[in-house]
Design an enzyme around this catalytic site. Structure first.
Site, short mmCIF file in Angstrom:
data_model
loop_
_atom_site.label_atom_id
_atom_site.label_comp_id
_atom_site.label_asym_id
_atom_site.label_seq_id
_atom_site.Cartn_x
_atom_site.Cartn_y
_atom_site.Cartn_z
N LYS A 176 0.88 -1.17 0.00
CA LYS A 176 0.00 0.00 0.00
C LYS A 176 0.92 1.22 0.00
CE LYS A 176 -1.44 2.73 2.72
NZ LYS A 176 -1.14 3.82 1.79
N PRO A 177 1.06 1.85 -1.18
CA PRO A 177 1.97 3.01 -1.23
C PRO A 177 1.31 4.24 -0.60
CG PRO A 177 0.91 2.69 -3.36
CD PRO A 177 0.41 1.58 -2.46
N GLU A 252 10.49 1.24 10.09
CA GLU A 252 11.49 2.30 9.79
C GLU A 252 10.77 3.62 10.00
OE1 GLU A 252 14.63 2.01 8.98
OE2 GLU A 252 14.78 -0.12 8.51
N CYS A 286 14.16 11.15 6.33
CA CYS A 286 14.17 10.68 7.73
C CYS A 286 15.56 10.84 8.35
CB CYS A 286 13.71 9.24 7.79
SG CYS A 286 14.62 8.18 6.67
P1 NAD Z 1 2.90 8.57 7.50
O1 NAD Z 1 3.18 7.69 8.66
O2 NAD Z 1 1.86 9.60 7.61
O3 NAD Z 1 2.50 7.69 6.24
C1 NAD Z 1 3.29 6.59 5.84
C2 NAD Z 1 2.38 5.54 5.25
O4 NAD Z 1 1.48 5.10 6.27
C3 NAD Z 1 1.52 6.03 4.09
O5 NAD Z 1 1.44 5.00 3.13
C4 NAD Z 1 0.17 6.23 4.74
O6 NAD Z 1 -0.92 6.07 3.85
C5 NAD Z 1 0.16 5.11 5.77
N1 NAD Z 1 -0.76 5.32 6.88
C6 NAD Z 1 -1.09 6.48 7.50
N2 NAD Z 1 -1.99 6.26 8.48
C7 NAD Z 1 -2.23 4.92 8.49
C8 NAD Z 1 -3.06 4.07 9.27
N3 NAD Z 1 -3.85 4.56 10.23
N4 NAD Z 1 -3.03 2.75 9.01
C9 NAD Z 1 -2.25 2.24 8.04
N5 NAD Z 1 -1.45 2.99 7.26
C10 NAD Z 1 -1.44 4.32 7.48
O7 NAD Z 1 4.32 9.19 7.12
P2 NAD Z 1 4.67 10.13 5.89
O8 NAD Z 1 4.30 11.52 6.24
O9 NAD Z 1 4.16 9.58 4.60
O10 NAD Z 1 6.25 9.94 5.81
C11 NAD Z 1 7.12 10.71 6.52
C12 NAD Z 1 7.63 9.97 7.74
O11 NAD Z 1 8.29 8.78 7.32
C13 NAD Z 1 8.65 10.76 8.50
O12 NAD Z 1 8.43 10.64 9.88
C14 NAD Z 1 9.97 10.11 8.10
O13 NAD Z 1 11.01 10.29 9.04
C15 NAD Z 1 9.56 8.69 7.97
N6 NAD Z 1 10.52 7.94 7.14
C16 NAD Z 1 11.33 7.04 7.75
C17 NAD Z 1 12.26 6.35 6.99
C18 NAD Z 1 13.17 5.34 7.62
O14 NAD Z 1 13.77 4.58 6.89
N7 NAD Z 1 13.28 5.30 8.93
C19 NAD Z 1 12.36 6.60 5.62
C20 NAD Z 1 11.52 7.53 5.03
C21 NAD Z 1 10.59 8.20 5.82
#
Ligand code: NAD
Length: 480
Positions: A176-177, A252, A286
């Protein structure tokens, strides 16, 4: 919107391009224009994908690692051949400058290449038994069908960092992207299909609302692993949900990286270093340096030199190869950056350069001085092009401040003193430490990537990443 190549917008389910009754619009964060209407999946599609993943798992698991590796190798070749298209899709839907976007595609491909080779080397172990009439061994097996959730900030590499080891290990995977960037994910699926990836091995379910798809897959006992990259709150939610079916889990999550610049640093080099680990992807990384602790002897000179370099960064259309800083991905992200800067200024910080929104989703690359503990910018991930500078007086103080956070993904330091380099790297409570290296994970398909504390569980990359998709089974044979 001008495009000179085709890309899919239907979901990729059970080896077929599946149209859904509802769709949602994907827009360019730079121009605000619609790029495509994409399939909007829900519970029905999630259940169908789970059935297909379970069915496909039987034959995929039965293939030899060598056979799986050959398909992965073709996928790698196709990814490299389509670097331009994937780069353009990334720049369009995510807003990352095209030069960075094309670099990300090669980074994404490197995981596929590494895993295509490694799938032949998933060997078990013959263990010397404590009984003369027994032969005992540990063998590896794929954990089973996997559910993956990925973020928008690296829309190709965060997928291949999961899908490549899962598929190499013999797992099937349902992805799920992020709702902001489904097009890169669907393009990856198209290339997997072209590479000969069997139906149901890799499936992509875009969804505007992640919850219905996610709930169905998290509740399904047949899905044996959840792998997630994204924010810490959503990671914790999935961790709790995984308990009911006791899924294996890899998380992650967010970071809040400190960068320590010691008094022996070469200012010119340290500025170059900071441009890379702070302003890349407009700070939406991140592993971005979020807190810049600079020795007080250097602070004024460093602030001048950094501000000067930052003013030279070229902002603009992500599709223009000269652009170095594109827009933030969405309004919510921009609002957070604005709020962090306003909060810091209201408590006495000063703008050295930038410090303002420029219209649309653009935010000027910024350097702040006079930043102090208690300001939001030192406590939360900003996810924008803002560098807060904090002077420090001693190594001990710098380490203490650097570790004073619940996050533990990446940290950086800059020094010419080898003993200090080791001392500080070992004292930092982080999963990744770059010593005089602003991009420690560059092309790091062979390296462990992951965080301590609230930054996650497990590692991606290298043998560590592959092991996350393997179960270990003991087989004990009595010789009678
Ligand atoms: P997010 O957590 O809002 O969303 C990430 C994914 O989760 C999306 O696909 C979103 O649709 C899904 N999602 C959101 N709510 C959900 C729920 N209730 N149930 C299931 N899935 C759900 O994060 P974002 O804003 O897209 O990404 C940024 C964050 O990702 C930052 O905190 C960044 O640091 C982190 N990140 C971490 C790494 C790593 O390798 N540690 C890499 C890239 C980004």
């Amino acid at each position: 919107m001008v495009k000179d190549f085709d890309f899919p917008s239907a979901a990729y389910l059970g080896g077929k391009w599946h149209k859904t009754p509802k769709t949602f619009a994907v827009k360019s964060p730079y121009s605000g224009e619609k790029i495509a209407d994409v399939a909007d999946c829900g519970e029905t599609e999630a259940k169908a994908a789970a059935d297909a993943a379970v069915e496909a798992f039987k034959a995929w698991k039965a293939k030899t690692g060598h056979e799986r590796g050959k398909i992965l190798r073709k996928w790698f070749d196709l990814l490299v051949a389509h670097q331009e298209e994937l780069g353009q899709l990334t720049a369009l839907e995510m807003g990352k400058p095209i030069t960075e976007a094309k670099g990300e595609v090669l980074y994404a491909a490197s995981f596929v290449e590494w895993c295509s080779e490694e799938s032949s080397r998933i060997n078990g172990e013959l263990i010397q038994s404590r009984f003369p009439n027994k032969r005992q061994m540990a063998v590896y097996e794929p954990v089973g069908p996997v559910y993956a959730v990925t973020p928008w900030n690296f829309p190709t590499s965060m997928i291949t960092r999961k899908a490549a080891p899962a598929l190499a290990a013999g797992c099937t995977i349902i992805l799920k992207p992020a709702e902001q960037t489904p097009l890169c994910a669907l393009y990856l699926a198209k290339l997997w299909e072209e590479a000969g990836g069997p139906a149901g091995t890799l499936q992509v379910l875009p969804a505007l609302d992640p919850v219905p798809v996610s709930r169905a897959l998290m509740e399904d006992m047949r899905i044996r692993k959840i792998t997630f990259t994204g924010s810490t709150p959503v990671g914790k939610l999935l961790y709790r949900q995984a308990a009911d079916t006791l899924k294996r889990i890899s998380l992650e999550l967010g970071g809040h990286a400190p960068l320590l610049i010691f008094e022996d640093a070469d200012i010119e080099a340290a500025v170059k270093f900071t441009l890379l680990c702070k302003y890349r992807n407009a700070g939406q990384t991140c592993v971005s340096a979020n807190r810049l602790y600079v020795h007080k002897k250097l602070e004024a000179d460093f602030a001048d030199a950094l501000a000067n370099a930052v003013e030279g960064l070229r902002m603009g259309d992500p599709l223009d190869p000269a652009t170095q800083i594109g827009p933030l991905v969405e309004q919510q992200g921009l609002d957070k950056v604005v709020a962090h800067v306003e909060d810091a200024l209201s408590q006495g910080a000063r703008v050295k350069t930038g410090g303002k929104a420029l219209g649309g989703l653009m935010y000027a690359p910024t350097v702040l001085t006079g930043v102090k503990p208690g300001m939001r910018i030192l406590e939360e991930e900003t996810f924008g092009p803002v560098a807060p500078l904090i002077p420090f007086e001693s190594e001990e103080e710098a380490i203490r401040w650097a570790n004073d956070t619940d996050y533990g993904l990446a940290a950086y330091l800059w020094t010419k003193d080898l003993a200090r380099a080791f001392r500080v790297a070992e004292a930092l409570e982080y999963g990744i430490v770059g010593v005089n290296d602003p991009v420690p994970s560059a092309m790091g398909a062979n390296l462990p990537f992951g965080g301590y504390k609230n930054s996650g569980i497990g590692r991606e990359g290298g043998r560590w990443g592959l092991e996350e998709y393997l179960e270990t089974k003991l087989i004990s044979i009595g010789l009678y």
